[in-house]
Design a protein around this motif. Structure first.
Motif, PDB file in Angstrom:
ATOM      1  N   MET A 149       0.968  -1.179   0.070  1.00 56.60           N
ATOM      2  CA  MET A 149      -0.080   0.047   0.150  1.00 56.60           C
ATOM      3  C   MET A 149       0.941   1.291   0.042  1.00 56.60           C
ATOM      4  N   ILE A 150       0.597   2.154  -0.959  1.00 55.65           N
ATOM      5  CA  ILE A 150       1.391   3.662  -0.843  1.00 55.65           C
ATOM      6  C   ILE A 150       0.836   4.597   0.296  1.00 55.65           C
ATOM      7  N   THR A 151       1.613   5.042   0.954  1.00 60.36           N
ATOM      8  CA  THR A 151       1.498   5.823   1.956  1.00 60.36           C
ATOM      9  C   THR A 151       1.244   7.355   1.210  1.00 60.36           C
ATOM     10  N   GLU A 152       0.708   8.147   2.153  1.00 55.89           N
ATOM     11  CA  GLU A 152       0.618   9.556   1.677  1.00 55.89           C
ATOM     12  C   GLU A 152       2.060  10.234   1.648  1.00 55.89           C
ATOM     13  N   THR A 153       2.933  10.034   2.446  1.00 61.06           N
ATOM     14  CA  THR A 153       4.149  10.268   2.229  1.00 61.06           C
ATOM     15  C   THR A 153       5.045   9.966   1.147  1.00 61.06           C
ATOM     16  N   GLN A 154       4.796   8.815   0.697  1.00 57.22           N
ATOM     17  CA  GLN A 154       5.378   8.413  -0.569  1.00 57.22           C
ATOM     18  C   GLN A 154       4.883   8.956  -1.886  1.00 57.22           C
ATOM     19  N   ILE A 155       3.214   9.167  -1.739  1.00 55.07           N
ATOM     20  CA  ILE A 155       2.900   9.906  -2.812  1.00 55.07           C
ATOM     21  C   ILE A 155       3.188  11.459  -3.145  1.00 55.07           C
ATOM     22  N   ILE A 156       3.280  12.076  -1.905  1.00 51.62           N
ATOM     23  CA  ILE A 156       4.054  13.512  -1.851  1.00 51.62           C
ATOM     24  C   ILE A 156       5.580  13.351  -2.351  1.00 51.62           C
ATOM     25  N   SER A 157       6.137  12.651  -1.903  1.00 48.72           N
ATOM     26  CA  SER A 157       7.587  12.487  -2.289  1.00 48.72           C
ATOM     27  C   SER A 157       7.525  12.340  -3.890  1.00 48.72           C
ATOM     28  N   LEU A 158       6.725  11.364  -4.424  1.00 47.27           N
ATOM     29  CA  LEU A 158       7.001  11.111  -5.988  1.00 47.27           C
ATOM     30  C   LEU A 158       6.318  12.400  -6.595  1.00 47.27           C
ATOM     31  N   VAL A 159       5.306  13.358  -6.097  1.00 51.47           N
ATOM     32  CA  VAL A 159       5.052  14.456  -6.696  1.00 51.47           C
ATOM     33  C   VAL A 159       6.166  15.439  -6.676  1.00 51.47           C
ATOM     34  N   VAL A 160       6.725  15.578  -5.397  1.00 51.59           N
ATOM     35  CA  VAL A 160       7.908  16.784  -5.539  1.00 51.59           C
ATOM     36  C   VAL A 160       8.947  16.228  -6.412  1.00 51.59           C
ATOM     37  N   THR A 161       9.391  14.847  -6.447  1.00 48.80           N
ATOM     38  CA  THR A 161      10.322  14.657  -7.291  1.00 48.80           C
ATOM     39  C   THR A 161       9.809  14.924  -8.949  1.00 48.80           C
ATOM     40  N   PHE A 162       8.592  14.573  -9.153  1.00 46.22           N
ATOM     41  CA  PHE A 162       8.042  14.795 -10.556  1.00 46.22           C
ATOM     42  C   PHE A 162       8.417  16.479 -10.936  1.00 46.22           C
ATOM     43  N   ILE A 163       7.610  17.285  -9.926  1.00 44.40           N
ATOM     44  CA  ILE A 163       7.775  18.667 -10.295  1.00 44.40           C
ATOM     45  C   ILE A 163       9.319  19.100 -10.298  1.00 44.40           C
ATOM     46  N   LEU A 164      10.259  18.656  -9.459  1.00 47.71           N
ATOM     47  CA  LEU A 164      11.640  19.076  -9.424  1.00 47.71           C
ATOM     48  C   LEU A 164      12.208  18.660 -11.221  1.00 47.71           C
ATOM     49  N   GLY A 165      11.958  17.339 -11.645  1.00 47.85           N
ATOM     50  CA  GLY A 165      12.231  16.963 -12.741  1.00 47.85           C
ATOM     51  C   GLY A 165      11.843  18.066 -13.960  1.00 47.85           C
ATOM     52  N   LEU A 166      10.304  18.375 -13.683  1.00 48.47           N
ATOM     53  CA  LEU A 166       9.781  19.072 -14.687  1.00 48.47           C
ATOM     54  C   LEU A 166      10.663  20.624 -14.530  1.00 48.47           C
ATOM     55  N   LEU A 167      10.625  21.453 -13.492  1.00 51.13           N
ATOM     56  CA  LEU A 167      11.322  22.488 -13.348  1.00 51.13           C
ATOM     57  C   LEU A 167      12.955  22.581 -13.912  1.00 51.13           C
ATOM     58  N   ILE A 168      13.761  21.228 -13.735  1.00 49.95           N
ATOM     59  CA  ILE A 168      14.951  21.270 -13.991  1.00 49.95           C
ATOM     60  C   ILE A 168      14.890  21.335 -15.619  1.00 49.95           C
ATOM     61  N   GLY A 169      13.786  20.382 -16.303  1.00 49.72           N
ATOM     62  CA  GLY A 169      13.760  20.290 -17.623  1.00 49.72           C
ATOM     63  C   GLY A 169      13.659  21.772 -18.196  1.00 49.72           C
ATOM     64  N   LEU A 170      12.627  22.286 -17.638  1.00 53.30           N
ATOM     65  CA  LEU A 170      12.231  23.734 -18.204  1.00 53.30           C
ATOM     66  C   LEU A 170      13.538  24.560 -18.219  1.00 53.30           C
ATOM     67  N   LEU A 171      14.201  24.499 -16.965  1.00 54.97           N
ATOM     68  CA  LEU A 171      15.184  25.480 -16.927  1.00 54.97           C
ATOM     69  C   LEU A 171      16.643  25.124 -17.971  1.00 54.97           C
ATOM     70  N   ILE A 172      16.881  23.876 -18.370  1.00 55.10           N
ATOM     71  CA  ILE A 172      17.514  23.349 -19.242  1.00 55.10           C
ATOM     72  C   ILE A 172      17.477  24.051 -20.557  1.00 55.10           C
ATOM     73  N   LYS A 173      15.978  23.631 -20.894  1.00 56.12           N
ATOM     74  CA  LYS A 173      15.410  23.978 -22.180  1.00 56.12           C
ATOM     75  C   LYS A 173      15.590  25.558 -22.496  1.00 56.12           C
ATOM     76  N   LYS A 174      15.511  26.429 -21.328  1.00 59.37           N
ATOM     77  CA  LYS A 174      15.491  27.914 -21.469  1.00 59.37           C
ATOM     78  C   LYS A 174      16.883  28.246 -21.681  1.00 59.37           C
ATOM     79  N   ILE A 175      17.867  27.472 -21.018  1.00 57.76           N
ATOM     80  CA  ILE A 175      19.290  28.058 -20.989  1.00 57.76           C
ATOM     81  C   ILE A 175      19.820  27.710 -22.450  1.00 57.76           C
ATOM     82  N   ILE A 176      19.453  26.452 -22.995  1.00 57.97           N
ATOM     83  CA  ILE A 176      19.788  26.069 -24.288  1.00 57.97           C
ATOM     84  C   ILE A 176      19.302  27.123 -25.307  1.00 57.97           C
TER      85      ILE A 176
END
Length: 95
Positions: free
Chosen positions: A1-28
């Motif tokens: 069973m997935i806990t609330e903490t694990q879901i929050i961790s996955l969401v934060v990790t995904f958002i970090l990936g999105l933001l860093i991907g956006l940053l890399i694209k803008k720098i290029i």
């Protein structure tokens, strides 16, 4: 069973990936715009190639300092998580 903490961790990790991907694209994008401006200035004679080379050599000093800083900060990113990688790819493509 997935806990609330694990879901929050996955969401934060995904958002970090999105933001860093956006940053890399803008720098290029900014890098390509600067490159186009330099090429145009060289083509019209407002800038000499030796001036550009000298500026790039000076920029190399700052790039090595930035590289050492990024190496230290890279350890806090969850770049080995598949959720982060998916967010990074989406940020690069859709950003």
């Amino acid at each position: 069973m997935i806990t609330e903490t694990q879901i929050i961790s996955l969401v934060v990790t995904f958002i970090l990936g999105l933001l860093i991907g956006l940053l890399i694209k803008k720098i290029i994008q900014v890098g390509l715009i600067i490159l186009a401006i330099i090429i145009i200035l060289i083509a019209i004679g407002a800038l000499s190639p030796s001036t550009v080379i000298h500026g790039l050599e000076g920029l190399g000093v700052y790039a090595s300092k930035a590289e050492s800083f990024v190496k230290g900060e890279l350890s806090i990113l969850p770049y080995n998580s598949i959720v982060f990688i998916i967010g990074l790819i989406i940020g690069l493509i859709k950003g």
